[in-house]
Design a protein around this motif. Sequence first.
Motif, PDB file in Angstrom:
ATOM      1  N   UNK A  51      36.196  39.892  43.954  1.00 30.51           N
ATOM      2  CA  UNK A  51      37.243  40.780  43.451  1.00 30.51           C
ATOM      3  C   UNK A  51      38.620  40.458  44.020  1.00 30.51           C
ATOM      4  N   UNK A  52      38.723  39.358  44.758  1.00 34.10           N
ATOM      5  CA  UNK A  52      39.991  38.858  45.299  1.00 34.10           C
ATOM      6  C   UNK A  52      40.725  39.900  46.135  1.00 34.10           C
ATOM      7  N   UNK A  53      39.972  40.547  47.019  1.00 31.57           N
ATOM      8  CA  UNK A  53      40.546  41.558  47.899  1.00 31.57           C
ATOM      9  C   UNK A  53      41.372  40.860  48.976  1.00 31.57           C
ATOM     10  N   UNK A  54      42.630  41.240  49.073  1.00 28.13           N
ATOM     11  CA  UNK A  54      43.545  40.624  50.034  1.00 28.13           C
ATOM     12  C   UNK A  54      43.982  41.584  51.132  1.00 28.13           C
ATOM     13  N   UNK A  55      43.817  42.892  50.884  1.00 28.98           N
ATOM     14  CA  UNK A  55      44.187  43.883  51.895  1.00 28.98           C
ATOM     15  C   UNK A  55      43.253  45.078  51.768  1.00 28.98           C
ATOM     16  N   UNK A  56      43.165  45.816  52.856  1.00 33.42           N
ATOM     17  CA  UNK A  56      42.313  46.996  52.859  1.00 33.42           C
ATOM     18  C   UNK A  56      43.109  48.191  53.358  1.00 33.42           C
ATOM     19  N   UNK A  57      42.760  49.367  52.926  1.00 29.86           N
ATOM     20  CA  UNK A  57      41.706  49.677  51.981  1.00 29.86           C
ATOM     21  C   UNK A  57      42.112  49.272  50.559  1.00 29.86           C
ATOM     22  N   UNK A  58      41.129  48.882  49.780  1.00 25.93           N
ATOM     23  CA  UNK A  58      41.330  48.562  48.372  1.00 25.93           C
ATOM     24  C   UNK A  58      40.233  49.240  47.567  1.00 25.93           C
ATOM     25  N   UNK A  59      40.571  49.648  46.368  1.00 28.46           N
ATOM     26  CA  UNK A  59      39.617  50.287  45.470  1.00 28.46           C
ATOM     27  C   UNK A  59      39.635  49.569  44.138  1.00 28.46           C
ATOM     28  N   UNK A  60      38.446  49.319  43.603  1.00 28.99           N
ATOM     29  CA  UNK A  60      38.310  48.627  42.331  1.00 28.99           C
ATOM     30  C   UNK A  60      37.418  49.466  41.418  1.00 28.99           C
ATOM     31  N   UNK A  61      37.845  49.648  40.189  1.00 26.17           N
ATOM     32  CA  UNK A  61      37.030  50.321  39.186  1.00 26.17           C
ATOM     33  C   UNK A  61      36.465  49.247  38.267  1.00 26.17           C
TER      34      UNK A  61
END
Length: 66
Positions: A51-61
């Motif tokens: 999901x190409x998460x680059x920073x946190x917190x992150x939320x994906x639907x």
Amino acid sequence: MKKIIKFYAKWCSPCKAYTPIFENATSEYSDQIEVLNINIDTDTDGIATIYKIRSIPSTVLVREDG
């Protein structure tokens, strides 16, 4: 069914502040969505990379058709 994925880490202060907000919001829709919590430090499946998460917190639907 839809999924909502929260990416976090235990050491992340913004993640700690976001957790109660996320839990409150998702509890209202638990019969309509699948809720996943992914700790990026223990993500052995590479979901954060997918999901190409680059920073946190992150939320994906995620909307799964089928």
